[in-house]
Design a protein around this motif. Sequence first.
Motif, PDB file in Angstrom:
ATOM      1  N   ARG A 183     -20.015  35.656  26.924  1.00  0.00           N
ATOM      2  CA  ARG A 183     -21.087  36.643  26.771  1.00  0.00           C
ATOM      3  C   ARG A 183     -22.086  36.545  27.923  1.00  0.00           C
ATOM      4  O   ARG A 183     -22.501  37.562  28.490  1.00  0.00           O
ATOM      5  N   ARG A 184     -22.453  35.317  28.282  1.00  0.00           N
ATOM      6  CA  ARG A 184     -23.458  35.121  29.337  1.00  0.00           C
ATOM      7  C   ARG A 184     -22.977  35.640  30.684  1.00  0.00           C
ATOM      8  O   ARG A 184     -23.746  36.222  31.452  1.00  0.00           O
ATOM      9  N   LEU A 185     -21.684  35.435  30.975  1.00  0.00           N
ATOM     10  CA  LEU A 185     -21.131  35.848  32.263  1.00  0.00           C
ATOM     11  C   LEU A 185     -20.499  37.237  32.220  1.00  0.00           C
ATOM     12  O   LEU A 185     -19.990  37.711  33.237  1.00  0.00           O
ATOM     13  N   SER A 186     -20.520  37.862  31.011  1.00  0.00           N
ATOM     14  CA  SER A 186     -19.937  39.207  30.828  1.00  0.00           C
ATOM     15  C   SER A 186     -18.498  39.257  31.330  1.00  0.00           C
ATOM     16  O   SER A 186     -18.107  40.144  32.098  1.00  0.00           O
ATOM     17  N   SER A 206     -16.274  29.094  25.988  1.00  0.00           N
ATOM     18  CA  SER A 206     -16.992  29.350  24.747  1.00  0.00           C
ATOM     19  C   SER A 206     -17.378  30.821  24.655  1.00  0.00           C
ATOM     20  O   SER A 206     -17.480  31.530  25.667  1.00  0.00           O
ATOM     21  N   ASN A 213     -20.246  31.912  23.958  1.00  0.00           N
ATOM     22  CA  ASN A 213     -21.528  32.064  24.650  1.00  0.00           C
ATOM     23  C   ASN A 213     -21.343  32.209  26.156  1.00  0.00           C
ATOM     24  O   ASN A 213     -22.030  33.007  26.804  1.00  0.00           O
ATOM     25  N   ALA A 214     -20.412  31.424  26.736  1.00  0.00           N
ATOM     26  CA  ALA A 214     -20.167  31.509  28.178  1.00  0.00           C
ATOM     27  C   ALA A 214     -19.595  32.869  28.551  1.00  0.00           C
ATOM     28  O   ALA A 214     -19.987  33.469  29.560  1.00  0.00           O
ATOM     29  N   GLY A 243     -19.092  32.084  37.426  1.00  0.00           N
ATOM     30  CA  GLY A 243     -19.578  33.440  37.629  1.00  0.00           C
ATOM     31  C   GLY A 243     -18.978  34.083  38.868  1.00  0.00           C
ATOM     32  O   GLY A 243     -18.011  33.586  39.453  1.00  0.00           O
TER      33      GLY A 243
END
Length: 218
Positions: free
Chosen positions: A191-194, A186, A188-189, A136
């Motif tokens: 997306r989660r960290l934008s 991934s 998901n990663a 991040g």
Amino acid sequence: IASGPGLLLLDEPLSALDAKVRVYLRHEIKTLQQKLGVTTIMVTHDQEEALSMADRIVVMNEGKVEQIGSPNEVYCKPQTLFVADFIGEMTQFTGTTSGRSSVKIGNTELNTVAHQFGDGHEVSLTIRPEDIIPLGAKPEVKKDASNSTKNIFSTKLEEMEFLGSFWRCKLKADEFSEALVTADFSVNAVRRLSLEPNQNLWIEVPSESILAFNLQVT
């Protein structure tokens, strides 16, 4: 197969087929081989085929055997720089050893897997893209049991390529000179960290994922 051979040789049997048919027939061939118990040698340049179908893989370079082992051994524990670079994706750096489990790249010291080289030996370092951990924008600085900072770096996200289940990213870090670090994150990663191109991103490179090989001059 009908004649009951003791040895079956397959030379690029799936090379002319489309992707979905290849995946289906890989499973069918392996299932049939295990059912019949026929020793089978399969020649292929498709690494995915080799990793998914073989019990043992022989990696050859200009007629010379570089390594023999299980798919997991060849991929995760390559014995030579050629095998490390040939099987799968790798980022390579040139560095100088500093102790038995660290290597310097410029002024930056990386913790690595224990190697057999003495101090001051030039080596090639390899890192697989899936081993790089995105942290991040502002991660906490972690320390290991010896109270030394782990391999955590600030990078710039230069490129992002969408490959379905993951993004293949190119990262620029001052510590690694001009080389771009390839990282697979991934969906998901991301997306989660934008994550987006041109963002700053902190990453961790686990020491157990960094392998050192004797520098090969070409």
